[in-house]
Design an enzyme around this catalytic site. Sequence first.
Site, PDB file in Angstrom:
ATOM      1  N   VAL A  14       0.860  -1.178   0.000  1.00 40.97           N
ATOM      2  CA  VAL A  14       0.000   0.000   0.000  1.00 40.97           C
ATOM      3  C   VAL A  14       0.896   1.228   0.000  1.00 40.97           C
ATOM      4  CG1 VAL A  14      -1.956  -1.121   1.127  1.00 40.97           C
ATOM      5  CG2 VAL A  14      -0.174  -0.064   2.524  1.00 40.97           C
ATOM      6  N   SER A  15       0.344   2.366  -0.387  1.00 40.31           N
ATOM      7  CA  SER A  15       1.165   3.559  -0.587  1.00 40.31           C
ATOM      8  C   SER A  15       1.397   4.364   0.679  1.00 40.31           C
ATOM      9  CB  SER A  15       0.520   4.458  -1.650  1.00 40.31           C
ATOM     10  OG  SER A  15       0.413   3.765  -2.877  1.00 40.31           O
ATOM     11  N   THR A  16       0.412   4.396   1.586  1.00 41.99           N
ATOM     12  CA  THR A  16       0.528   5.241   2.772  1.00 41.99           C
ATOM     13  C   THR A  16       0.193   4.460   4.033  1.00 41.99           C
ATOM     14  OG1 THR A  16      -1.778   5.989   2.598  1.00 41.99           O
ATOM     15  CG2 THR A  16      -0.109   7.289   1.447  1.00 41.99           C
TER      16      THR A  16
END
Length: 209
Positions: A14-16
């Site tokens: 996931v990115s964040t």
Amino acid sequence: MVQLGQKAAIYCRVSTADQSGDRQERDLRAFADRAGYEAVGVFKETGSGAKFDRVERRKVMALAQARQIDAVLVTELSRWGRSTLDLLETLRELEARRVSVVALSGMTFDLASATGRMMATMLAGIAEFERDLLRERVRSGLAAARARGKTLGRQLGQRPKSDRLAPKVLALVDAGRSYRLIGRELGLSKNTVADIVKRRRVLDAGSIS
């Protein structure tokens, strides 16, 4: 058709930090069961961007090099490759170990086949194009902000990360990007992006009055 007993590593990214890889893991475990893979491990990490050091992905590559897996399962190709070059290099390395990257849709990216090479190059090329387009929009937005007399530098005493990224956030908003996509790109929550935009509106209203 998956041969009986084939082993796979599940890779989730996931990115964040305010996102969770649990759903990716759940979906990929279910896919592995349906397809007949034996999941030998789940590897999760958080982060995005070309400079992000993917420790968990390196562990997956180590399993491939040791010939302990036959496939890598991902929800989509963008979860695995960080750029066109990186994607193709890792696919080539996996091909040398006879390991395929398999997406949740069931599509197999195997450079040993002409179809696999074509699809991987095409999809990765589109992703790279979108990234370059976003950079152009950011640069254009920053130039427009400067032309309007906006101060783009960080001010002493302000929120360190949100204020440092505020010019980019505002430029992306002006370029028409959604709060969710801006947050994903810059590593901010959707609420933080909304707060940055709200602060600009307050400042703009004050300057008008």
